[in-house]
Design an enzyme around this catalytic site. Structure first.
Site, mmCIF file in Angstrom:
data_model
loop_
_atom_site.group_PDB
_atom_site.id
_atom_site.type_symbol
_atom_site.label_atom_id
_atom_site.label_comp_id
_atom_site.label_asym_id
_atom_site.label_seq_id
_atom_site.Cartn_x
_atom_site.Cartn_y
_atom_site.Cartn_z
ATOM 1 N N CYS A 74 57.984 -45.178 -106.241
ATOM 2 C CA CYS A 74 56.578 -45.111 -106.669
ATOM 3 C C CYS A 74 55.888 -43.836 -106.207
ATOM 4 O O CYS A 74 55.066 -43.263 -106.922
ATOM 5 C CB CYS A 74 55.808 -46.324 -106.155
ATOM 6 S SG CYS A 74 56.475 -47.914 -106.684
ATOM 7 N N ASP B 269 55.802 -52.423 -102.023
ATOM 8 C CA ASP B 269 55.788 -53.871 -102.183
ATOM 9 C C ASP B 269 57.153 -54.386 -102.637
ATOM 10 O O ASP B 269 57.651 -55.399 -102.147
ATOM 11 C CB ASP B 269 54.743 -54.286 -103.220
ATOM 12 C CG ASP B 269 53.326 -54.005 -102.763
ATOM 13 O OD1 ASP B 269 53.125 -53.003 -102.063
ATOM 14 O OD2 ASP B 269 52.439 -54.796 -103.105
ATOM 15 N N LYS C 205 48.810 -50.761 -103.340
ATOM 16 C CA LYS C 205 47.674 -50.759 -102.415
ATOM 17 C C LYS C 205 47.087 -49.370 -102.226
ATOM 18 O O LYS C 205 45.973 -49.226 -101.737
ATOM 19 C CB LYS C 205 48.085 -51.344 -101.049
ATOM 20 C CG LYS C 205 48.790 -52.680 -101.136
ATOM 21 C CD LYS C 205 48.032 -53.687 -101.965
ATOM 22 C CE LYS C 205 48.851 -54.924 -102.246
ATOM 23 N NZ LYS C 205 50.089 -54.701 -103.028
ATOM 24 N N SER D 213 52.789 -60.960 -106.953
ATOM 25 C CA SER D 213 52.997 -59.641 -107.540
ATOM 26 C C SER D 213 52.418 -59.619 -108.940
ATOM 27 O O SER D 213 52.348 -60.653 -109.619
ATOM 28 C CB SER D 213 54.504 -59.345 -107.599
ATOM 29 O OG SER D 213 54.773 -58.278 -108.478
#
Length: 565
Positions: free
Chosen positions: A55, A87, A130, A481
């Site tokens: 990511c 995550d 986040k 999620s």
């Protein structure tokens, strides 16, 4: 030295200007900044780069392009890093508890560095779930010209099929394959093939999971540039789009356009509307409430339900639908969705970081003819949005359910009670969950976890077992999620650790989800529920020191955004 400041150099003058600041300038010249650099507006570049996960892996390159754009527009960029937690990598482990906690740490660290260095403006580069709400929270606190820039989505993986063709897949397919493997539906080699194909390179998870949901929310909040935001992580256009973001922030700095002029009640309603129309992640509820809190704007779970009720669900995106972020962008992206929402009178004409309003952004939309991703209103997937808020004797403060991608609106089943996610996952793996059951996972809330772990490992495992996939429901004081699908209620509040009713559910109780009535209830009398509450004593905190302990001691209920201030 000249006393004349360049346009936009407001905050940083106290750090770099005048004879008394010679020592500060000397330090900065040691890093490589020139005398001329230090007299220009100073732009902080907050980077969430890490090599732990795709990511954020490419964000060094994004930052270099942003800095180039800042320099071209007359500013001096200064890059700094902050933490991030993947995550997906931590999912199903104790490490997942760090994810939501990291939102507060990221926001705090960006605020600290920006205040400490008196930046004139800031670009917060974010790539994972986040990072993005944390960046917006920091921008709201700082209220200096700036933006949140999304690192971009990953391309879909290509899984070889028996007939020689290839199928688009995302990380969701891996999690669901784990459940299928545990149930004996696929073998080791088949699981390996899915694992190897799902993530072809850098970028955030490809469906309308939390990362892409919050990236879209940033566009409709106005704090992220439309169209630029949707450019994929590895797109040939990524560098030029990132340079444009750097130039754009300099325009904000010169005009002194602050986040408080962009982030308003109206812009938050725009973001909620887009999330509901696109079938976005339940995490948007938690994060947008937290952002509103930073702005002193009252926002509750009920606001989401009211907006969702009047907003048809029109984006056919994974996990509930067929397509991924690349398809959304290729279809025309958020400008096309904005056009749709304006047609229904559901989009406020609020300001954005581009200098245009949302309505002006929509006017330059380029919709791909015949695209199937962003549907028209007369061809909506559902007549109401993808999120509903349930209350009732199990969730007096509320809980959130994502209804995009499943049709069950009424379900009653037998409670299977677990005091952690791990215990539930082991029960699923061991074949101990029956069709029709309602899995109750508690002591995973903001305080009890701490940190509200996401339950994708459990929910995906359930979806990977055909006989459970469309019959089992789940509720938790933790989170889900954005990739979760099925009848799942998260953010149940008050949480078990605080003596919420979820703490008093017994194995074998009957639990009802009633979507139409907006109710989540355990089917026992009020008297019985009150009797069960007597002599309740919360378990000892799992962490008493360190960052987990500090978080547990200060965090609010999920219904208030799980904030720590």
């Amino acid at each position: 030295m000249s006393n004349e400041l360049l346009p936009g150099k407001r905050q940083s003058a106290v750090l770099t200007e005048g004879p008394s600041r010679a020592a500060a300038r000397s330090y900065l010249r040691g890093v490589g900044f020139s005398k001329e650099d230090l007299h220009k507006p100073i732009i902080g570049i907050a980077n969430t780069w890490t090599e732990i996960g795709p990511c954020n892996f490419h964000l060094r390159k994004v930052a270099e392009a942003v800095k180039q754009g800042v320099r071209e527009a007359g500013g001096t960029p200064m890059e700094f890093n902050t933490v991030t937690i993947s995550d997906g990598i931590t999912m199903g482990t104790e490490g997942m508890k760090a994810s939501l906690i990291s939102r507060e740490v990221i926001a705090d660290s960006i605020e600290l560095v920006a205040r400490g260095n008196s930046f004139d403006g800031i670009v917060c580069i974010a790539g994972c779930d986040k990072n993005m709400p944390a960046a917006v929270m920091a921008l709201a606190r700082l209220d200096i010209p700036g933006m949140m820039l999304y690192g971009g989505s990953i391309a879909p993986g290509q899984l070889a099929q028996a007939d020689g063709t290839h199928k688009d897949i995302t990380i969701l397919n891996v999690f669901e394959a784990i459940g299928s493997h545990a149930a004996g539906k696929i073998n080791d080699d088949e699981l390996e093939a899915v694992e190897a194909a799902a993530c072809p390179g850098p970028g955030a998870c490809g469906g309308q999971f939390t990362a892409n949901t919050m990236a879209m929310a940033g566009e409709f909040l106005g704090i992220s540039p439309m169209d630029i935001t949707g450019v994929l992580a590895m797109s040939p256009q990524k560098a030029s789009a990132s340079r444009e973001a750097g130039r754009m922030v300099m325009d904000l700095v010169r005009k002194n356009i602050k986040p408080s002029q962009i982030l308003t009640r109206q812009s938050i309603e725009n973001a909620i509307t887009a999330v509901c129309a696109s079938g976005g992640s339940t995490n948007a509820v938690l994060h947008l409430i937290a952002i509103a809190h930073e702005l002193n704007i009252p926002l509750t779970m009920d606001d989401f339900d009211q907006i969702s009720e009047r907003t048809p669900f029109i984006c056919d995106l994974s996990p509930g639908g067929k397509y991924v972020a690349k398809d959304y962008q290729d279809a025309g992206g958020s400008r096309v969705l904005a056009t749709r929402l304006i047609e229904r009178g559901q989009l406020h004409d609020s300001m954005t970081v581009s200098g245009k309003t949302l309505h002006e952004e929509a006017k330059v939309a380029h919709e791909t003819p015949g695209q199937p991703v962003i549907r028209t209103w007369d061809n909506a997937l559902k007549q109401t949005g993808g999120l509903v808020i349930l209350k009732g004797n199990l969730a007096p403060e509320g809980c959130v359910v994502k209804v995009a991608g499943h049709e069950r609106v009424l379900h009653t089943g037998t409670a299977r009670v677990f005091d952690s996610e791990d215990l539930c996952f082991h029960a699923v793996e061991a074949g101990q969950i029956n069709p029709g059951d309602v899995c109750v996972i508690r002591y995973e809330g903001p305080k009890g976890g701490p940190g509200m772990r996401e339950m994708l490992a459990v929910t995906a495992a359930i979806k990977g077992i055909p006989e459970l996939s469309d019959s089992v429901a789940l509720l938790t004081d933790g989170r889900f999620s954005g990739a979760t699908r099925g009848l799942m209620a998260g953010h149940v509040a008050p949480e078990a650790q605080e003596g919420g009713p979820i703490a008093f559910v017994h194995e074998g109780d009957q639990i009802t989800f009633d979507i139409n009535k907006r109710e989540l209830r355990v089917n026992i009398s009020d008297e019985e529920l009150e009797a069960r509450k007597k002599n309740f004593k919360a378990p000892e905190p799992r962490y008493k020191r360190g960052v987990f302990g500090k978080y547990a001691n200060t965090v609010s209920s999920a219904s208030f955004g799980a904030v720590t201030s």
